[in-house]
Scaffold this motif. Sequence first.
Motif, short mmCIF file in Angstrom:
data_model
loop_
_atom_site.label_atom_id
_atom_site.label_comp_id
_atom_site.label_asym_id
_atom_site.label_seq_id
_atom_site.Cartn_x
_atom_site.Cartn_y
_atom_site.Cartn_z
N GLY B 17 -2.14 -12.05 8.49
CA GLY B 17 -1.41 -12.98 7.61
C GLY B 17 -1.72 -12.73 6.14
O GLY B 17 -0.89 -12.95 5.27
N GLY B 18 -2.93 -12.22 5.87
CA GLY B 18 -3.31 -11.90 4.48
C GLY B 18 -2.35 -10.91 3.84
O GLY B 18 -2.15 -10.90 2.62
N ALA B 19 -1.72 -10.07 4.66
CA ALA B 19 -0.78 -9.08 4.14
C ALA B 19 0.44 -9.74 3.52
O ALA B 19 1.20 -9.10 2.81
CB ALA B 19 -0.37 -8.13 5.25
N LEU B 20 0.64 -11.02 3.81
CA LEU B 20 1.76 -11.72 3.18
C LEU B 20 1.50 -11.94 1.69
O LEU B 20 2.42 -12.10 0.90
CB LEU B 20 1.99 -13.07 3.86
N GLY B 37 -2.37 4.04 -17.90
CA GLY B 37 -1.70 4.11 -16.61
C GLY B 37 -0.56 3.12 -16.46
O GLY B 37 -0.48 2.12 -17.16
N LEU B 38 0.33 3.49 -15.58
CA LEU B 38 1.41 2.60 -15.15
C LEU B 38 1.24 2.49 -13.64
O LEU B 38 0.68 3.39 -13.03
CB LEU B 38 2.77 3.21 -15.44
N GLY B 39 1.75 1.45 -13.04
CA GLY B 39 1.58 1.38 -11.60
C GLY B 39 2.50 0.39 -10.93
O GLY B 39 3.05 -0.52 -11.56
N LEU B 40 2.64 0.60 -9.64
CA LEU B 40 3.47 -0.28 -8.81
C LEU B 40 2.62 -0.85 -7.70
O LEU B 40 1.77 -0.16 -7.12
CB LEU B 40 4.61 0.51 -8.18
N ARG B 41 2.88 -2.09 -7.37
CA ARG B 41 2.27 -2.71 -6.18
C ARG B 41 3.40 -3.04 -5.23
O ARG B 41 4.35 -3.73 -5.60
CB ARG B 41 1.56 -4.01 -6.56
N ILE B 42 3.27 -2.50 -4.02
CA ILE B 42 4.30 -2.78 -3.03
C ILE B 42 3.79 -3.90 -2.14
O ILE B 42 2.77 -3.74 -1.45
CB ILE B 42 4.63 -1.51 -2.24
N HIS B 43 4.45 -5.02 -2.21
CA HIS B 43 4.12 -6.15 -1.36
C HIS B 43 5.06 -6.15 -0.17
O HIS B 43 6.04 -5.41 -0.15
CB HIS B 43 4.26 -7.46 -2.14
N VAL B 44 4.76 -7.01 0.77
CA VAL B 44 5.56 -7.08 1.97
C VAL B 44 7.00 -7.52 1.63
O VAL B 44 7.95 -7.14 2.29
CB VAL B 44 4.85 -8.01 2.98
N ASN B 45 7.14 -8.25 0.50
CA ASN B 45 8.46 -8.78 0.19
C ASN B 45 9.00 -8.34 -1.16
O ASN B 45 10.08 -8.75 -1.56
CB ASN B 45 8.42 -10.31 0.24
N PRO B 76 16.33 -3.59 1.69
CA PRO B 76 16.46 -4.63 2.72
C PRO B 76 15.15 -4.89 3.45
O PRO B 76 14.86 -6.03 3.84
CB PRO B 76 17.52 -4.07 3.68
N GLU B 77 14.33 -3.86 3.64
CA GLU B 77 13.05 -4.04 4.34
C GLU B 77 12.24 -5.19 3.74
O GLU B 77 11.51 -5.89 4.45
CB GLU B 77 12.20 -2.77 4.26
N LEU B 78 12.36 -5.35 2.43
CA LEU B 78 11.53 -6.36 1.77
C LEU B 78 11.99 -7.77 2.13
O LEU B 78 11.26 -8.73 1.92
CB LEU B 78 11.57 -6.16 0.24
N ARG B 79 13.22 -7.86 2.67
CA ARG B 79 13.69 -9.18 3.09
C ARG B 79 13.15 -9.55 4.47
O ARG B 79 12.75 -10.67 4.69
CB ARG B 79 15.22 -9.22 3.09
N TRP B 80 13.14 -8.57 5.39
CA TRP B 80 12.71 -8.98 6.73
C TRP B 80 11.27 -8.61 7.09
O TRP B 80 10.72 -9.09 8.05
CB TRP B 80 13.69 -8.53 7.81
N MET B 81 10.62 -7.81 6.24
CA MET B 81 9.23 -7.47 6.56
C MET B 81 8.30 -8.68 6.64
O MET B 81 7.45 -8.75 7.52
CB MET B 81 8.69 -6.45 5.57
N PRO B 82 8.47 -9.66 5.71
CA PRO B 82 7.58 -10.84 5.82
C PRO B 82 7.68 -11.48 7.20
O PRO B 82 6.67 -11.94 7.75
CB PRO B 82 8.11 -11.78 4.74
N TRP B 83 8.89 -11.53 7.77
CA TRP B 83 9.07 -12.18 9.07
C TRP B 83 8.36 -11.39 10.17
O TRP B 83 7.81 -11.97 11.10
CB TRP B 83 10.55 -12.34 9.39
#
Lengths: 673, 209
Positions: B17-20, B37-45, B76-83
Amino acid sequence: MPYRTIRFIAALLAVTFAAACRTSTPQQLVSGDAASKVYVAPGHYDEFYAFLSGGYSGNVSVYGLPSGRMLKIIPVFSQFPENGYGYTQETRAMLQTTFGEIPWDDTHHTELSQTNGVPDGRWLFINGNNTPRIARIDLTRFETDEIIQIPNSAGGHASPFTTPNSEYVVSATRFSVPIPNTDTPIEDFKARFKGTISFIRADQPGKMDIAFQILMPGYDYDLGHAGKGPSDGWFFFTSYDTEQAYTKLEVNASKNDKDFIAAVHWKLAEQCVKDGKAKATPSAYLHNVTDERTRIATSERKTSVLILDPANCPGVVYFIPTPKSPHGVDVDPTGEYIVGGGKLATVIPVHSFTKLQKAIADKAFDGELSGIPILKYEAVMVGEVQKPGLGPLHTEFDGKGYAYTSMFISSEVVKWKLGTWEVVDRIPVYYSIGHLMIPGGDSKQPWGKYLLALDKITKDRYLPTGPELAQSAQLIDISGDKMKLLLDFPTTGEPHYAQALPAAMIRDKQVKFFTLANNGNPYVTRSEAEGGIERKGKAVHIKMIAMRSHFTPDNLEGVLVGDTVYFHITNIEQDWDIVHGFAVLGMNTANLILLPGETRTLKWVPQAAGVYPFYCTDFCSALHQEMQGYIRVSAAGANVPLKANMSARAKTQEARKGALVVPARHDQMTGMR
Amino acid sequence: MSLRARVLMAAASLLVGGALLLPLWEVRLIAPQYPEGLGLRIHVNTVVGIKPNDLQSINGLNHYIGMKPILPDAIPELRWMPWIVVGLMVGGIAAAWRGSRRSVVAWLAGFALIGGIGLWDFHRWEYEYGHDLDAENAIIVVPGMNYEPPLLGSKQLLNFTATSLPGTGAIALGAGFLLATGALLTNHRRRRAVRATHAMPRAVAAAKA
């Protein structure tokens, strides 16, 4: 839950955070002896004068190298309230154009005059990019003496590069425009927009003149350099937007795999013009010159230029294909190699003048554009520097067989060998270098000891100063095999390009003051007795002297609201570095700085009755704070007679009429300034 | 399963659940002009910049090479990955509740499958961004060059060094997987131990006899 498990999770998280918090701050380690190499002890002189373009400040800044100490800002195209340049009646004409009086321009490239292809220390030229102009700065006074406007041009970027004897300086259009510039739909670009390359006679001070303009296809002309030695008589210009895009150039002008370096045979152009092949074309432009005797600038309006169509002078221009929107074009000291800086290219292409001549003789052409033959790339190209870095822009030379190219994107200077085209060294610069400069590095005789990198971005290099940060120069030692960073110093404006020469060439030729006896200003006041006030209708002229520590006269009355007052002030000192200033309460211009022996005029239109003090703005002497006076302004129509007081000394002088009295230096006791 | 194993299993679900909340992956870019530096963080959503405007800056720079802008709303993955993550977490808690070894094994298998597909999908997006270049509108075109960032580790992309590492979210997921595996093993060891303690008295008795 076992403690082991928790410990394991904690360790995993710790590793992640450690990875996440990793930062990288590259810091160039300066080698141990760098400080001693740039240290110029107090009271000692620098080895080189460096002249840096002031970019959007419109000025030139002068630095000493290797110390990086700023010596002076020379106002050129911008009003300079610090000394009144562009505000005083004597200097305003310098900023006149056919568009009216312009208080600003964007300076890009400084260029020293040359004799036999070597900087000679006579003058410095600099271009105004926005309203195309070229200025000539005298290097015995560090003053702008002359400005010529370039007609049929917009964006005078490829300017003011010189031929080897400063026969000409050039200006090529960055923006192609309709010629003549009349109301034209922008989509008619390809059909009606043209470029011009102007050759401006430059070897006679005060007589700059547009000798001729060559009509070019409507591309953007970017930079240029003259041939020398065997290639003397030729001039090379980069062009981009050979796609002739007129919108979204970022993309649309970057499509062609190759754009062109235009090789212009200017000696032939000269001949064609002499033979009457150029067409006199109505074109308005101004030539502003400062008279040496009066030190007053005047504008002359010119109405025609000779335009040479290459179609009428076959062989005058050839196009050399060069990869990807070339920016810089630089000719090595021998005059044989022509280096292109394709800003989006992955190699640095080098053309050979020998091959160029052969290709022309063999007609190794790949078609033509607007009557201009396009040479075959392989027929002219002699070598490509492979994997030089990213974003090559400009190249200078050390005279020892090496070239140094600035790399904007990979932010480094790359040293490579002429002939083998091998990269031999590279050094990072901070950050995003534009031009680089080696004293004499674009001439026949480089003084290849230092290289100055001129950087666009400084970010973390200096104490931060809010959103706007200084741009920067970085001094690099190129005397050995490996380049060594010695010094960073911030610059004024944006130092696009710079030039430098050994200080000894001009150090001892500096004018120390202007001889009062030769002052030809019509309002000069050579002695205190000559001062006074005079009305000519609504204009009131005040003649005044400034010396340590007073103005004479210093009490003035009889000025009425509605009058225009002219303060003509002469600094009658004849001593180096004894400068006076002048400012009056509420004036809406800038102060005057008066050099010894010089007359300057401040125009002032008082708006309300009252008494207005004036004072000396340059701390001139021990009693500088006493150097002041008053001018009384009365209501319009008031019956107040004109009056200017006279000092006791002036009265003595009056009595001895005719004899020029040297003012007594009673207050020079301390020499304090 | 033992209580201890079930607690471990529940903890594993919570870690998942922490991954949320935590970033799954981080891509950092360093260039001469960007020492910070520049950077991106990819979250589940979503995808966000490490610093507030990094995403904007990266998209701005990427237009030079014809790379498509990274628009989190267009993924689209970012919409349903949290679920999926929520499902995984709920499934894990259910498995802990039920306490059967079989449900834990099933959960782990599902987790591994989802993880594998997730990584493959992430790689697919990176490939997509790195290769699908708008040659027509690119300003810098280096023949043969693609700008696919690495899945793990560092890679030079023109003047940028791109470094890609799992974020705390991925670590949490991994830790959850390990904990659940641990739950299985603990239970296994415990069962063996129980068998051993039951066996011993008999052996002792036999010896005495």
